[in-house]
Design an enzyme around this catalytic site. Sequence first.
Site, PDB file in Angstrom:
ATOM      1  NE  ARG A 105      -3.187   0.570  -0.665  1.00  0.00           N
ATOM      2  CZ  ARG A 105      -3.582   0.634  -1.925  1.00  0.00           C
ATOM      3  NH1 ARG A 105      -3.315   1.717  -2.662  1.00  0.00           N
ATOM      4  NH2 ARG A 105      -4.211  -0.375  -2.480  1.00  0.00           N
ATOM      5  CE  LYS A 140      -0.916  28.414  -3.658  1.00  0.00           C
ATOM      6  NZ  LYS A 140      -1.711  29.102  -4.694  1.00  0.00           N
ATOM      7  CE  LYS A 172       3.231  34.234  -1.871  1.00  0.00           C
ATOM      8  NZ  LYS A 172       2.513  32.937  -1.970  1.00  0.00           N
ATOM      9  CD  GLU A 205       2.595  37.817  -4.077  1.00  0.00           C
ATOM     10  OE1 GLU A 205       2.700  36.583  -4.052  1.00  0.00           O
ATOM     11  OE2 GLU A 205       1.745  38.446  -3.438  1.00  0.00           O
ATOM     12  CG  ASP A 227       0.102  37.346  -7.084  1.00  0.00           C
ATOM     13  OD1 ASP A 227       0.097  36.123  -7.327  1.00  0.00           O
ATOM     14  OD2 ASP A 227      -0.729  37.895  -6.347  1.00  0.00           O
TER      15      ASP A 227
END
Length: 288
Positions: A105, A140, A172, A205, A227
Site C-alpha cells: 500500500r 502548495k 509576498k 511578489e 502575481d
Amino acid sequence: MSATPTPYLTSEALSTFIRTALAEDVGDGDHSSLAAIPADARNRAHLLVKGEGVLAGVALAQLIFKEVDPTLQLAVQLEDGARIRVGDVAFTVEGPARSILTAERLVLNCMQRMSGIATHTAHLTSLLAGTKALLLDTRKTTPNFRICEKWAVLIGGGANHRYGLFDMIMLKDNHVDYAGGIAAAVQATKEYLQRTGRQLPIEVETRTLAEVQQALDAGGLARIMLDNMAPAQLREAVALVAGRVPLEASGGITEQTIAEVAATGVDFISVGALTHSAGSLDLSLKAY
C-alpha cells in the site's frame, strides 16, 4: 537564477519519510498478513499500469521494499520518467510474501500520486514549447508528503521552486504590507541576512507595475514575482525589467492560459495546481 536545486533528496530524508509512513500504516504489525500467510511463504508480484501518463516513484518504491525487507528482489522494467500505457509492467518483486504485502500500500500510494503529478507536469511543460519559460512548483503540497510531490515534478520535466520557508526569502504581499512597503521589506531583509550571516536569494511578489519598479529600485533581488497579472500587463513588466532580474509569473495560471503567459517573455511560471490538484494514476501491485 536557475530553479532551486534538490538538496532535499537525501538518503536521510527519504529514509525518515519511509519509516514514518510505514509506522503510520503498519503500527504494531501487519496482522492480516501475519494471520493468513505462512512465515516461510515466498511469492512474486508485478506493478501493473492501468492508466496512461508518466511513471514516477520507481526509485522510491525500491527504497520502500528495501526498508520493509532487504531480501526482497526487484527487477525494474520501466524507470522514472517513462511514458506508460495500460498493460505495461513497471517492475516485478519477489521474496517473502508477508513483506510484499506489507509494503504494497505504501508503494502504491506514493507511486500513484507521484505518477499523477509527473503526468500533469509533463503536459503543462509541453505547452511551453517554443518559449524560454520554465515551469515551477510551489509550497502548495500535502503536509509530510512534499518530498515525494516535488520529486515527481522533477520527474515530469518541471523544476522546483524553494523547498520550504528556510531555503529562500520570498517577500509576498502580506510581508510587504506588514513591513510597510517593498522598499522597507527588502531593506529589512538585507539587514537580517547581514546580521545573521545567511546567504539566501530574495524574491519579491509584485501586484502592479509600480511595485515592479519599486522592486527594481530596491535592488539585490534574485527574482521578481508577477502575481495575478494579465498577459498584457506581464508583457509591460517584461519590457520594464528588460532582463535585469528574472521574472516569475504566478497566480491562477491554468492549462488554458499557460501558453499565452509563457509567450509574454517571463522566465518562470509557477503553478500550484501541479501538486495540489493533480490526480492519481491508476497502478496496481498484482500477484502472478
